[in-house]
Write a protein that holds these residues in place. Sequence first.
Motif, PDB file in Angstrom:
ATOM      1  N   GLU A  21       0.847  -1.316   0.003  1.00 43.40           N
ATOM      2  CA  GLU A  21       0.168  -0.071   0.128  1.00 43.40           C
ATOM      3  C   GLU A  21       0.805   1.132   0.003  1.00 43.40           C
ATOM      4  O   GLU A  21       0.510   2.231  -0.729  1.00 43.40           O
ATOM      5  CB  GLU A  21      -0.978   0.111   1.178  1.00 43.40           C
ATOM      6  CG  GLU A  21      -1.982   1.086   1.025  1.00 43.40           C
ATOM      7  CD  GLU A  21      -3.105   0.851   2.109  1.00 43.40           C
ATOM      8  OE1 GLU A  21      -3.794   2.128   2.205  1.00 43.40           O
ATOM      9  OE2 GLU A  21      -3.432  -0.171   2.512  1.00 43.40           O
ATOM     10  N   MET A  22       2.260   1.478   0.753  1.00 42.55           N
ATOM     11  CA  MET A  22       2.721   2.359   0.671  1.00 42.55           C
ATOM     12  C   MET A  22       3.530   2.598  -0.624  1.00 42.55           C
ATOM     13  O   MET A  22       3.415   3.630  -1.018  1.00 42.55           O
ATOM     14  CB  MET A  22       4.186   2.112   1.605  1.00 42.55           C
ATOM     15  CG  MET A  22       3.776   2.309   3.130  1.00 42.55           C
ATOM     16  SD  MET A  22       3.553   3.821   3.683  1.00 42.55           S
ATOM     17  CE  MET A  22       5.195   4.735   3.364  1.00 42.55           C
ATOM     18  N   GLU A  23       3.657   1.574  -1.296  1.00 41.63           N
ATOM     19  CA  GLU A  23       4.155   1.900  -2.969  1.00 41.63           C
ATOM     20  C   GLU A  23       3.029   2.268  -3.906  1.00 41.63           C
ATOM     21  O   GLU A  23       3.028   2.935  -4.550  1.00 41.63           O
ATOM     22  CB  GLU A  23       4.633   0.545  -3.385  1.00 41.63           C
ATOM     23  CG  GLU A  23       6.058   0.063  -2.727  1.00 41.63           C
ATOM     24  CD  GLU A  23       7.289   0.808  -3.003  1.00 41.63           C
ATOM     25  OE1 GLU A  23       7.149   1.983  -3.924  1.00 41.63           O
ATOM     26  OE2 GLU A  23       8.220   1.130  -2.322  1.00 41.63           O
ATOM     27  N   MET A  72       3.399  13.729   5.966  1.00 46.59           N
ATOM     28  CA  MET A  72       3.218  12.190   5.562  1.00 46.59           C
ATOM     29  C   MET A  72       3.312  11.204   6.560  1.00 46.59           C
ATOM     30  O   MET A  72       3.130  10.101   6.732  1.00 46.59           O
ATOM     31  CB  MET A  72       4.627  12.002   4.478  1.00 46.59           C
ATOM     32  CG  MET A  72       4.233  11.365   3.308  1.00 46.59           C
ATOM     33  SD  MET A  72       5.580  11.264   2.416  1.00 46.59           S
ATOM     34  CE  MET A  72       6.434  12.719   2.276  1.00 46.59           C
ATOM     35  N   MET A  73       4.056  11.681   7.814  1.00 48.75           N
ATOM     36  CA  MET A  73       4.421  10.754   8.777  1.00 48.75           C
ATOM     37  C   MET A  73       3.015  10.327   9.557  1.00 48.75           C
ATOM     38  O   MET A  73       2.828   9.275  10.165  1.00 48.75           O
ATOM     39  CB  MET A  73       5.177  11.334   9.901  1.00 48.75           C
ATOM     40  CG  MET A  73       6.697  11.582   9.651  1.00 48.75           C
ATOM     41  SD  MET A  73       7.297   9.823   9.060  1.00 48.75           S
ATOM     42  CE  MET A  73       6.955   9.016  10.699  1.00 48.75           C
ATOM     43  N   LYS A  74       1.803  11.167   9.639  1.00 48.60           N
ATOM     44  CA  LYS A  74       0.758  10.941   9.862  1.00 48.60           C
ATOM     45  C   LYS A  74      -0.087   9.806   8.981  1.00 48.60           C
ATOM     46  O   LYS A  74      -0.528   8.922   9.636  1.00 48.60           O
ATOM     47  CB  LYS A  74      -0.014  12.183   9.816  1.00 48.60           C
ATOM     48  CG  LYS A  74      -1.544  11.922  10.468  1.00 48.60           C
ATOM     49  CD  LYS A  74      -2.554  12.990  10.451  1.00 48.60           C
ATOM     50  CE  LYS A  74      -3.952  12.823  10.927  1.00 48.60           C
ATOM     51  NZ  LYS A  74      -5.021  13.424  10.355  1.00 48.60           N
ATOM     52  N   GLU A  78      -1.000   5.930  10.456  1.00 46.61           N
ATOM     53  CA  GLU A  78      -2.306   5.535  10.156  1.00 46.61           C
ATOM     54  C   GLU A  78      -2.197   3.997   9.534  1.00 46.61           C
ATOM     55  O   GLU A  78      -2.895   3.205  10.013  1.00 46.61           O
ATOM     56  CB  GLU A  78      -3.207   6.422   9.277  1.00 46.61           C
ATOM     57  CG  GLU A  78      -3.647   7.677  10.168  1.00 46.61           C
ATOM     58  CD  GLU A  78      -4.281   8.908   9.305  1.00 46.61           C
ATOM     59  OE1 GLU A  78      -4.237   8.531   8.097  1.00 46.61           O
ATOM     60  OE2 GLU A  78      -4.804   9.779  10.053  1.00 46.61           O
ATOM     61  N   LEU A  79      -1.500   4.030   8.415  1.00 46.83           N
ATOM     62  CA  LEU A  79      -1.080   2.692   7.931  1.00 46.83           C
ATOM     63  C   LEU A  79      -0.528   1.545   8.712  1.00 46.83           C
ATOM     64  O   LEU A  79      -1.217   0.323   8.542  1.00 46.83           O
ATOM     65  CB  LEU A  79      -0.319   2.782   6.584  1.00 46.83           C
ATOM     66  CG  LEU A  79      -0.834   3.414   5.283  1.00 46.83           C
ATOM     67  CD1 LEU A  79       0.104   3.135   3.924  1.00 46.83           C
ATOM     68  CD2 LEU A  79      -1.952   2.339   4.818  1.00 46.83           C
ATOM     69  N   ASP A  84      -1.893  -3.039  11.889  1.00 41.99           N
ATOM     70  CA  ASP A  84      -1.562  -3.372  13.498  1.00 41.99           C
ATOM     71  C   ASP A  84      -0.021  -4.043  13.491  1.00 41.99           C
ATOM     72  O   ASP A  84       0.246  -5.175  13.750  1.00 41.99           O
ATOM     73  CB  ASP A  84      -2.547  -4.568  13.964  1.00 41.99           C
ATOM     74  CG  ASP A  84      -2.270  -4.970  15.331  1.00 41.99           C
ATOM     75  OD1 ASP A  84      -1.777  -3.914  15.994  1.00 41.99           O
ATOM     76  OD2 ASP A  84      -2.563  -5.954  15.753  1.00 41.99           O
ATOM     77  N   LEU A  85       0.709  -3.107  12.710  1.00 40.36           N
ATOM     78  CA  LEU A  85       2.211  -3.757  12.786  1.00 40.36           C
ATOM     79  C   LEU A  85       3.055  -3.301  14.108  1.00 40.36           C
ATOM     80  O   LEU A  85       2.805  -2.281  14.665  1.00 40.36           O
ATOM     81  CB  LEU A  85       2.839  -2.917  11.690  1.00 40.36           C
ATOM     82  CG  LEU A  85       2.202  -3.465  10.328  1.00 40.36           C
ATOM     83  CD1 LEU A  85       3.044  -2.694   9.101  1.00 40.36           C
ATOM     84  CD2 LEU A  85       2.327  -4.889  10.107  1.00 40.36           C
TER      85      LEU A  85
END
Length: 107
Positions: A21-23, A72-74, A78-79, A84-85
């Motif tokens: 999802e980050m990518e 972006m850190m927010k 959230e991701l 739940d990492l």
Amino acid sequence: MITVNLYYTGTNGAARKFAEEMEKSGTADKIRAEKGNFRYEYFFSMKDPETVLLIDAWEDQAAIDAHHASPMMKSIAELRNKYDLHMRVERFVSEDLPVGDEGFIRK
């Protein structure tokens, strides 16, 4: 250069889904475009399929601080919560190789 290894661990493939999802969202590319970022790359463990390694390299602490202060850190937080990492972090500061070590590096 400061290199930070972040190990993201979850369950049921969550860490891999987070990286994907980050990518796909373009967030990783935005981070790569930030001033002072040299590397932002995910790796998947062959031994532990529930852990993803992020290698994140920056010019200096000021570049890391600017990244941490960015909006972006927010999104990243959230991701991480969405999947739940949990994280483990290693930090390395680069230095020149000692004289003689070059002979052991195959380029």
